[in-house]
Design an enzyme around this catalytic site. Structure first.
Site, PDB file in Angstrom:
ATOM      1  CB  SER A 147       1.779  -0.291  -4.670  1.00  0.00           C
ATOM      2  OG  SER A 147       2.748  -0.257  -5.453  1.00  0.00           O
ATOM      3  CE  LYS A 188      -0.605  -3.484  -2.534  1.00  0.00           C
ATOM      4  NZ  LYS A 188       0.532  -2.579  -2.208  1.00  0.00           N
ATOM      5  CB  THR A 189       0.080   1.063   1.331  1.00  0.00           C
ATOM      6  OG1 THR A 189       1.282   0.238   0.963  1.00  0.00           O
ATOM      7  CG2 THR A 189      -0.359   1.134   2.607  1.00  0.00           C
ATOM      8  N   GLY A 190       0.221   2.254  -1.392  1.00  0.00           N
ATOM      9  CA  GLY A 190       0.904   2.816  -2.659  1.00  0.00           C
ATOM     10  C   GLY A 190       1.861   4.145  -2.192  1.00  0.00           C
TER      11      GLY A 190
END
Length: 293
Positions: free
Chosen positions: A62, A230-232
């Site tokens: 993501s 922003k993580t994923g």
């Protein structure tokens, strides 16, 4: 001016030693004996750079939703499309079986919502359904990929939507980037080379408001630290291997400067707590080191 900035950013070396040697020595023990490949890139004050294991293709998961949002906002910015422009959300757009806060909130669909608010659902809440909708109806993976190549980003590939990646474990590796290229994009975004102030401030705030990853880059930093991130995270295969657990962040320091950091934990057999702890510890060491500069 823009061309000179891009050329200077893209000439950053893969590893800078010298004054970074102390930081390197502090990070190395965090990575030892871990059943994972950990890729790290840090850019301090737009110049000072350090990388670990940058020569691998790390799945974005993501994290690419930041790249996607930036591409959409660039198009909107250049074509004078207001953030309040409505977009119609059909019930069939809100698919079951995937992470989707908007579907959970408004499961019946068939409503209009401002594009800006929908971007917040992807950038802040990592909504898979809205990301899929953007790719299918606004700017697809191919055009998103081409946008970043047009500004000089090379070590990456964006080819698949969340829906396509969910079909098979190995599909999660389709969208990839190196940690250094990810931080380069964040540096370009931060230094106002890509968006006008209005759209840049909007996306930055959306990423500050990110709900996921409270146990990652932000976890060990002082409470009021401003973190644009922003993580994923992938799902695991039947052997318990997680393809990747990521956090990409711009961290503001009390000394008035900032650093961009990407910590990507790939092919991990560690549990989720350990993966998150790796990211948090690296971010804390970097924060302490650069805050003393």
């Amino acid at each position: 001016m823009r061309l000179l900035f891009l050329l200077s950013l893209l000439s950053i070396s893969s590893v800078t030693f010298g004054q970074n040697q102390k930081l390197k020595q502090q990070i190395e023990p965090i990575l030892q004996h871990k059943k994972a490949t950990v890729g790290i890139a840090i850019i301090y004050d737009g110049k000072d750079t350090l990388t670990f294991n940058n020569d691998h293709k790390y799945p974005t998961m993501s994290v690419y939703k930041f790249f996607q949002a930036l591409t959409i906002l660039d198009y909107m910015d250049k074509h004078n499309i207001d953030l309040n422009t409505p977009m119609f959300i059909k019930k069939e757009d809100l698919k079951e079986g995937t992470y989707s806060p908007l579907r959970d909130k408004r499961p019946m669909g068939d409503f209009n919502m401002p594009i800006g608010e929908l971007i917040q659902y992807t950038a802040s809440h990592s909504d898979n359904n809205i990301s899929n909708l953007f790719f299918s109806s606004l700017i697809g993976p191919k055009m998103t990929d081409l946008y970043y190549r047009s500004i000089g980003i090379k070590e990456f590939e964006i080819v698949s939507s969340e829906e396509e990646m969910s079909l098979d474990f190995n599909n999660q590796y389709d969208n990839w980037i190196t940690p250094l290229e990810a931080t380069r994009i964040l540096e370009l975004f931060h230094r106002k080379e890509l968006l006008s102030p209005k759209y840049k401030a909007f996306l930055q705030q959306a990423m500050i408001d990110t709900k996921s990853g409270q146990d990652k880059v932000k976890a060990l930093l002082p409470k009021n630290t401003v973190v644009v991130h922003k993580t994923g995270m992938s799902f695991r295969n039947d052997k318990g291997l997680r393809a990747v657990d990521n956090d990409l962040a711009l961290v503001y320091l009390p000394n008035g400067k900032q650093f961009s950091i990407a910590v990507f934990v790939m092919d991990s057999l560690e549990d989720d707590k350990t993966n998150a702890s790796i990211i948090a510890q690296v971010a804390k060491v970097a924060y302490d080191y650069y805050n003393q500069q």
